[in-house]
Design a protein around this motif. Sequence first.
Motif, PDB file in Angstrom:
ATOM      1  N   MET A  35       0.830  -1.190   0.000  1.00  0.00           N
ATOM      2  CA  MET A  35       0.000   0.000   0.000  1.00  0.00           C
ATOM      3  C   MET A  35       0.873   1.251   0.000  1.00  0.00           C
ATOM      4  O   MET A  35       1.896   1.297   0.680  1.00  0.00           O
ATOM      5  CB  MET A  35      -0.863  -0.023   1.261  1.00  0.00           C
ATOM      6  N   THR A  36       0.491   2.247  -0.780  1.00  0.00           N
ATOM      7  CA  THR A  36       1.141   3.556  -0.731  1.00  0.00           C
ATOM      8  C   THR A  36       0.057   4.609  -0.611  1.00  0.00           C
ATOM      9  O   THR A  36      -0.940   4.577  -1.344  1.00  0.00           O
ATOM     10  CB  THR A  36       1.986   3.834  -1.991  1.00  0.00           C
ATOM     11  N   LEU A  37       0.227   5.515   0.340  1.00  0.00           N
ATOM     12  CA  LEU A  37      -0.721   6.605   0.561  1.00  0.00           C
ATOM     13  C   LEU A  37       0.041   7.911   0.675  1.00  0.00           C
ATOM     14  O   LEU A  37       1.162   7.938   1.184  1.00  0.00           O
ATOM     15  CB  LEU A  37      -1.519   6.383   1.856  1.00  0.00           C
ATOM     16  N   ARG A  38      -0.579   8.981   0.231  1.00  0.00           N
ATOM     17  CA  ARG A  38       0.005  10.309   0.365  1.00  0.00           C
ATOM     18  C   ARG A  38      -0.586  10.936   1.616  1.00  0.00           C
ATOM     19  O   ARG A  38      -1.782  11.227   1.670  1.00  0.00           O
ATOM     20  CB  ARG A  38      -0.335  11.133  -0.873  1.00  0.00           C
ATOM     21  N   LYS A  39       0.248  11.112   2.657  1.00  0.00           N
ATOM     22  CA  LYS A  39      -0.209  11.624   3.937  1.00  0.00           C
ATOM     23  C   LYS A  39       0.737  12.708   4.429  1.00  0.00           C
ATOM     24  O   LYS A  39       1.814  12.902   3.886  1.00  0.00           O
ATOM     25  CB  LYS A  39      -0.294  10.500   4.972  1.00  0.00           C
ATOM     26  N   TYR A  40       0.319  13.393   5.490  1.00  0.00           N
ATOM     27  CA  TYR A  40       1.095  14.505   6.029  1.00  0.00           C
ATOM     28  C   TYR A  40       2.228  13.995   6.913  1.00  0.00           C
ATOM     29  O   TYR A  40       2.009  13.175   7.806  1.00  0.00           O
ATOM     30  CB  TYR A  40       0.185  15.436   6.830  1.00  0.00           C
ATOM     31  N   ASP A  41       3.432  14.482   6.678  1.00  0.00           N
ATOM     32  CA  ASP A  41       4.602  14.179   7.507  1.00  0.00           C
ATOM     33  C   ASP A  41       4.879  15.414   8.357  1.00  0.00           C
ATOM     34  O   ASP A  41       5.304  16.448   7.838  1.00  0.00           O
ATOM     35  CB  ASP A  41       5.800  13.869   6.615  1.00  0.00           C
ATOM     36  N   PRO A  42       4.647  15.352   9.682  1.00  0.00           N
ATOM     37  CA  PRO A  42       4.828  16.530  10.523  1.00  0.00           C
ATOM     38  C   PRO A  42       6.283  16.968  10.667  1.00  0.00           C
ATOM     39  O   PRO A  42       6.545  18.136  10.944  1.00  0.00           O
ATOM     40  CB  PRO A  42       4.251  16.112  11.873  1.00  0.00           C
ATOM     41  N   VAL A  43       7.234  16.074  10.475  1.00  0.00           N
ATOM     42  CA  VAL A  43       8.646  16.456  10.570  1.00  0.00           C
ATOM     43  C   VAL A  43       9.061  17.236   9.321  1.00  0.00           C
ATOM     44  O   VAL A  43       9.714  18.279   9.405  1.00  0.00           O
ATOM     45  CB  VAL A  43       9.536  15.213  10.774  1.00  0.00           C
ATOM     46  N   ALA A  44       8.667  16.733   8.147  1.00  0.00           N
ATOM     47  CA  ALA A  44       8.983  17.414   6.893  1.00  0.00           C
ATOM     48  C   ALA A  44       8.029  18.583   6.634  1.00  0.00           C
ATOM     49  O   ALA A  44       8.298  19.427   5.792  1.00  0.00           O
ATOM     50  CB  ALA A  44       8.914  16.438   5.731  1.00  0.00           C
ATOM     51  N   ARG A  45       6.927  18.619   7.340  1.00  0.00           N
ATOM     52  CA  ARG A  45       5.882  19.641   7.233  1.00  0.00           C
ATOM     53  C   ARG A  45       5.327  19.768   5.816  1.00  0.00           C
ATOM     54  O   ARG A  45       5.134  20.857   5.297  1.00  0.00           O
ATOM     55  CB  ARG A  45       6.383  20.996   7.747  1.00  0.00           C
ATOM     56  N   GLU A  46       5.080  18.617   5.200  1.00  0.00           N
ATOM     57  CA  GLU A  46       4.439  18.575   3.885  1.00  0.00           C
ATOM     58  C   GLU A  46       3.847  17.185   3.672  1.00  0.00           C
ATOM     59  O   GLU A  46       4.136  16.247   4.418  1.00  0.00           O
ATOM     60  CB  GLU A  46       5.430  18.890   2.778  1.00  0.00           C
ATOM     61  N   HIS A  47       3.011  17.058   2.657  1.00  0.00           N
ATOM     62  CA  HIS A  47       2.447  15.766   2.301  1.00  0.00           C
ATOM     63  C   HIS A  47       3.478  14.996   1.471  1.00  0.00           C
ATOM     64  O   HIS A  47       4.003  15.525   0.496  1.00  0.00           O
ATOM     65  CB  HIS A  47       1.160  15.945   1.501  1.00  0.00           C
ATOM     66  N   VAL A  48       3.754  13.767   1.885  1.00  0.00           N
ATOM     67  CA  VAL A  48       4.704  12.913   1.184  1.00  0.00           C
ATOM     68  C   VAL A  48       4.084  11.525   1.019  1.00  0.00           C
ATOM     69  O   VAL A  48       3.055  11.208   1.604  1.00  0.00           O
ATOM     70  CB  VAL A  48       6.059  12.797   1.921  1.00  0.00           C
ATOM     71  N   LEU A  49       4.741  10.696   0.235  1.00  0.00           N
ATOM     72  CA  LEU A  49       4.284   9.335   0.009  1.00  0.00           C
ATOM     73  C   LEU A  49       4.694   8.453   1.185  1.00  0.00           C
ATOM     74  O   LEU A  49       5.842   8.497   1.623  1.00  0.00           O
ATOM     75  CB  LEU A  49       4.905   8.809  -1.289  1.00  0.00           C
ATOM     76  N   PHE A  50       3.763   7.664   1.691  1.00  0.00           N
ATOM     77  CA  PHE A  50       4.031   6.697   2.748  1.00  0.00           C
ATOM     78  C   PHE A  50       3.861   5.320   2.151  1.00  0.00           C
ATOM     79  O   PHE A  50       2.852   5.038   1.486  1.00  0.00           O
ATOM     80  CB  PHE A  50       3.064   6.880   3.918  1.00  0.00           C
ATOM     81  N   ARG A  51       4.835   4.428   2.367  1.00  0.00           N
ATOM     82  CA  ARG A  51       4.821   3.094   1.788  1.00  0.00           C
ATOM     83  C   ARG A  51       4.726   2.054   2.901  1.00  0.00           C
ATOM     84  O   ARG A  51       5.296   2.210   3.968  1.00  0.00           O
ATOM     85  CB  ARG A  51       6.088   2.878   0.976  1.00  0.00           C
ATOM     86  N   GLU A  52       4.028   0.979   2.611  1.00  0.00           N
ATOM     87  CA  GLU A  52       3.841  -0.108   3.573  1.00  0.00           C
ATOM     88  C   GLU A  52       5.159  -0.799   3.886  1.00  0.00           C
ATOM     89  O   GLU A  52       5.943  -1.119   2.992  1.00  0.00           O
ATOM     90  CB  GLU A  52       2.850  -1.120   2.998  1.00  0.00           C
ATOM     91  N   GLU A  53       5.390  -1.030   5.170  1.00  0.00           N
ATOM     92  CA  GLU A  53       6.576  -1.777   5.619  1.00  0.00           C
ATOM     93  C   GLU A  53       6.242  -3.249   5.705  1.00  0.00           C
ATOM     94  O   GLU A  53       5.097  -3.624   5.919  1.00  0.00           O
ATOM     95  CB  GLU A  53       6.968  -1.326   7.040  1.00  0.00           C
ATOM     96  N   ARG A  54       7.265  -4.065   5.565  1.00  0.00           N
ATOM     97  CA  ARG A  54       7.054  -5.509   5.764  1.00  0.00           C
ATOM     98  C   ARG A  54       7.816  -5.949   6.971  1.00  0.00           C
ATOM     99  O   ARG A  54       8.809  -5.402   7.329  1.00  0.00           O
ATOM    100  CB  ARG A  54       7.554  -6.275   4.550  1.00  0.00           C
TER     101      ARG A  54
END
Length: 54
Positions: A35-54
Amino acid sequence: MARSTARPVVKLRSTAGTGVTYVTRKNRLSDPDRMTLRKYDPVAREHVLFREER
């Protein structure tokens, strides 16, 4: 109440390299790929791509 193995808990890790994670569930039967979702990263302070970890 037993949890279904068809909807496991998955960790989403930021691709910006900040170490931020989100936790969600997904349906493994209808979406077997990572799964990949575009969500807010509070450290980078912008929306980035989040990828599923295994």
